[in-house]
Design a protein around this motif. Structure first.
Motif, PDB file in Angstrom:
ATOM      1  N   ALA A 153       2.058 -27.468  -5.101  1.00 52.99           N
ATOM      2  CA  ALA A 153       1.790 -27.181  -3.690  1.00 52.99           C
ATOM      3  C   ALA A 153       0.634 -28.040  -3.169  1.00 52.99           C
ATOM      4  N   LEU A 154      -0.428 -28.127  -3.937  1.00 54.88           N
ATOM      5  CA  LEU A 154      -1.595 -28.907  -3.503  1.00 54.88           C
ATOM      6  C   LEU A 154      -1.275 -30.395  -3.428  1.00 54.88           C
ATOM      7  N   ALA A 161      -2.335 -20.654   4.072  1.00 56.06           N
ATOM      8  CA  ALA A 161      -1.018 -20.002   4.058  1.00 56.06           C
ATOM      9  C   ALA A 161      -1.000 -18.861   5.068  1.00 56.06           C
ATOM     10  N   ALA A 162       0.104 -18.724   5.765  1.00 57.11           N
ATOM     11  CA  ALA A 162       0.247 -17.662   6.762  1.00 57.11           C
ATOM     12  C   ALA A 162       0.164 -16.297   6.081  1.00 57.11           C
ATOM     13  N   PRO A 163      -0.501 -15.330   6.719  1.00 57.79           N
ATOM     14  CA  PRO A 163      -0.618 -13.997   6.116  1.00 57.79           C
ATOM     15  C   PRO A 163       0.726 -13.376   5.733  1.00 57.79           C
ATOM     16  N   ILE A 164       1.754 -13.591   6.531  1.00 56.93           N
ATOM     17  CA  ILE A 164       3.053 -12.985   6.208  1.00 56.93           C
ATOM     18  C   ILE A 164       3.624 -13.508   4.898  1.00 56.93           C
ATOM     19  N   SER A 165       3.219 -14.708   4.495  1.00 58.31           N
ATOM     20  CA  SER A 165       3.737 -15.274   3.248  1.00 58.31           C
ATOM     21  C   SER A 165       3.342 -14.423   2.043  1.00 58.31           C
ATOM     22  N   SER A 166       2.262 -13.645   2.169  1.00 57.32           N
ATOM     23  CA  SER A 166       1.846 -12.776   1.064  1.00 57.32           C
ATOM     24  C   SER A 166       2.753 -11.554   0.933  1.00 57.32           C
ATOM     25  N   HIS A 167       3.604 -11.326   1.910  1.00 58.13           N
ATOM     26  CA  HIS A 167       4.626 -10.283   1.815  1.00 58.13           C
ATOM     27  C   HIS A 167       5.972 -10.884   1.409  1.00 58.13           C
ATOM     28  N   ILE A 168       6.258 -12.071   1.915  1.00 60.00           N
ATOM     29  CA  ILE A 168       7.557 -12.695   1.672  1.00 60.00           C
ATOM     30  C   ILE A 168       7.675 -13.210   0.234  1.00 60.00           C
ATOM     31  N   ALA A 169       6.645 -13.855  -0.303  1.00 64.21           N
ATOM     32  CA  ALA A 169       6.719 -14.426  -1.652  1.00 64.21           C
ATOM     33  C   ALA A 169       7.023 -13.367  -2.715  1.00 64.21           C
ATOM     34  N   PRO A 170       6.331 -12.224  -2.736  1.00 64.25           N
ATOM     35  CA  PRO A 170       6.683 -11.209  -3.736  1.00 64.25           C
ATOM     36  C   PRO A 170       8.093 -10.649  -3.544  1.00 64.25           C
ATOM     37  N   ALA A 171       8.535 -10.550  -2.283  1.00 60.76           N
ATOM     38  CA  ALA A 171       9.886 -10.060  -2.027  1.00 60.76           C
ATOM     39  C   ALA A 171      10.922 -11.030  -2.585  1.00 60.76           C
ATOM     40  N   LYS A 172      10.675 -12.329  -2.430  1.00 58.06           N
ATOM     41  CA  LYS A 172      11.595 -13.325  -2.985  1.00 58.06           C
ATOM     42  C   LYS A 172      11.629 -13.230  -4.506  1.00 58.06           C
ATOM     43  N   VAL A 183       9.734 -16.348  -9.920  1.00 53.91           N
ATOM     44  CA  VAL A 183       8.647 -16.867  -9.087  1.00 53.91           C
ATOM     45  C   VAL A 183       9.170 -16.908  -7.655  1.00 53.91           C
ATOM     46  N   GLY A 184       8.366 -16.387  -6.741  1.00 55.61           N
ATOM     47  CA  GLY A 184       8.689 -16.458  -5.327  1.00 55.61           C
ATOM     48  C   GLY A 184       7.599 -17.219  -4.602  1.00 55.61           C
ATOM     49  N   VAL A 185       7.993 -18.117  -3.731  1.00 52.72           N
ATOM     50  CA  VAL A 185       7.033 -18.915  -2.979  1.00 52.72           C
ATOM     51  C   VAL A 185       7.415 -18.857  -1.512  1.00 52.72           C
ATOM     52  N   SER A 186       6.414 -18.764  -0.650  1.00 50.36           N
ATOM     53  CA  SER A 186       6.649 -18.727   0.788  1.00 50.36           C
ATOM     54  C   SER A 186       5.534 -19.477   1.501  1.00 50.36           C
ATOM     55  N   GLY A 187       5.933 -20.194   2.572  1.00 52.14           N
ATOM     56  CA  GLY A 187       4.922 -20.850   3.384  1.00 52.14           C
ATOM     57  C   GLY A 187       5.346 -22.157   3.999  1.00 52.14           C
ATOM     58  N   VAL A 188       6.327 -22.817   3.377  1.00 49.55           N
ATOM     59  CA  VAL A 188       6.804 -24.086   3.919  1.00 49.55           C
ATOM     60  C   VAL A 188       8.329 -24.008   4.042  1.00 49.55           C
ATOM     61  N   LYS A 189       9.005 -25.148   4.153  1.00 47.25           N
ATOM     62  CA  LYS A 189      10.466 -25.135   4.220  1.00 47.25           C
ATOM     63  C   LYS A 189      11.025 -24.461   2.970  1.00 47.25           C
ATOM     64  N   ALA A 190      12.155 -23.801   3.126  1.00 51.26           N
ATOM     65  CA  ALA A 190      12.745 -23.048   2.015  1.00 51.26           C
ATOM     66  C   ALA A 190      12.941 -23.913   0.770  1.00 51.26           C
ATOM     67  N   SER A 191      13.455 -25.120   0.932  1.00 52.86           N
ATOM     68  CA  SER A 191      13.677 -25.994  -0.221  1.00 52.86           C
ATOM     69  C   SER A 191      12.355 -26.397  -0.884  1.00 52.86           C
ATOM     70  N   GLU A 192      11.300 -26.504  -0.080  1.00 50.83           N
ATOM     71  CA  GLU A 192       9.978 -26.829  -0.627  1.00 50.83           C
ATOM     72  C   GLU A 192       9.390 -25.632  -1.370  1.00 50.83           C
ATOM     73  N   ASP A 193       9.607 -24.428  -0.823  1.00 45.97           N
ATOM     74  CA  ASP A 193       9.194 -23.212  -1.537  1.00 45.97           C
ATOM     75  C   ASP A 193       9.828 -23.197  -2.918  1.00 45.97           C
ATOM     76  N   ALA A 194      11.138 -23.455  -2.973  1.00 45.75           N
ATOM     77  CA  ALA A 194      11.860 -23.455  -4.248  1.00 45.75           C
ATOM     78  C   ALA A 194      11.347 -24.557  -5.173  1.00 45.75           C
ATOM     79  N   GLN A 195      10.994 -25.693  -4.613  1.00 51.09           N
ATOM     80  CA  GLN A 195      10.448 -26.800  -5.416  1.00 51.09           C
ATOM     81  C   GLN A 195       9.158 -26.373  -6.107  1.00 51.09           C
ATOM     82  N   VAL A 196       8.295 -25.677  -5.380  1.00 49.48           N
ATOM     83  CA  VAL A 196       7.031 -25.195  -5.958  1.00 49.48           C
ATOM     84  C   VAL A 196       7.321 -24.190  -7.067  1.00 49.48           C
ATOM     85  N   ALA A 197       8.253 -23.273  -6.823  1.00 49.50           N
ATOM     86  CA  ALA A 197       8.599 -22.264  -7.826  1.00 49.50           C
ATOM     87  C   ALA A 197       9.149 -22.930  -9.091  1.00 49.50           C
ATOM     88  N   ARG A 198      10.060 -23.879  -8.922  1.00 40.81           N
ATOM     89  CA  ARG A 198      10.648 -24.571 -10.082  1.00 40.81           C
ATOM     90  C   ARG A 198       9.592 -25.363 -10.857  1.00 40.81           C
TER      91      ARG A 198
END
Length: 135
Positions: free
Chosen positions: A23-24, A50-61, A112-127
């Motif tokens: 991510a960095l 990171a947007a505050p909502i991402s702290s709810h979305i990432a664990p849900a993913k 691993v769930g990641v949230s904050g950028v484009k969906a494919s980028e979130d998945a890239q960080v998780a992978r």
């Protein structure tokens, strides 16, 4: 009786460090969540910006990928292809790409769930995080 693999704290820290580095490297302000196979939260890290909502979305993913035994992109595709009834499924609420299972020898260890950028980028960080385990 089967033997069961499980994530240890050292594994979780290794995943988190590699995901954070990805991510960095890309300047992506994300939240990274790691769960066990039952969807229980083991790690939550919200990077600066990171947007505050991402702290709810990432664990849900992460939870949805772990308990659903599929990467969340599969759920998102299923819904986008018209299977809207799946939205009523219990215990899965992070149905957006970015939740990736951690699998060893066909056994789901967590996700691993990641949230904050484009969906494919979130998945890239998780992978990238999961790849650090060398499974």
């Amino acid at each position: 009786m089967k033997n069961k693999f499980e994530l240890e704290l050292a594994d979780v820290k290794k995943i988190a460090a590699a995901a954070e580095a990805e991510a960095l490297k890309n300047n992506w302000p994300v939240t990274i969540a790691i769960t066990d196979e039952g969807g229980h939260l083991l790690w939550l890290q919200r990077l600066d910006g990171a947007a505050p909502i991402s702290s709810h979305i990432a664990p849900a993913k992460a939870r949805s990928a772990a308990v659903g035994r599929k990467d969340t992109k599969a759920f998102e595709d299923m819904i986008n292809n018209g299977r809207n009834a799946f939205l009523s499924a219990p215990f899965v609420d992070g149905l957006l790409e970015g939740g990736v299972m951690i699998v060893k020898d066909g056994q789901v260890l967590g996700a691993v769930g990641v949230s904050g950028v484009k969906a494919s980028e979130d998945a890239q960080v998780a992978r990238a995080g999961i790849a650090a385990l060398g499974l």
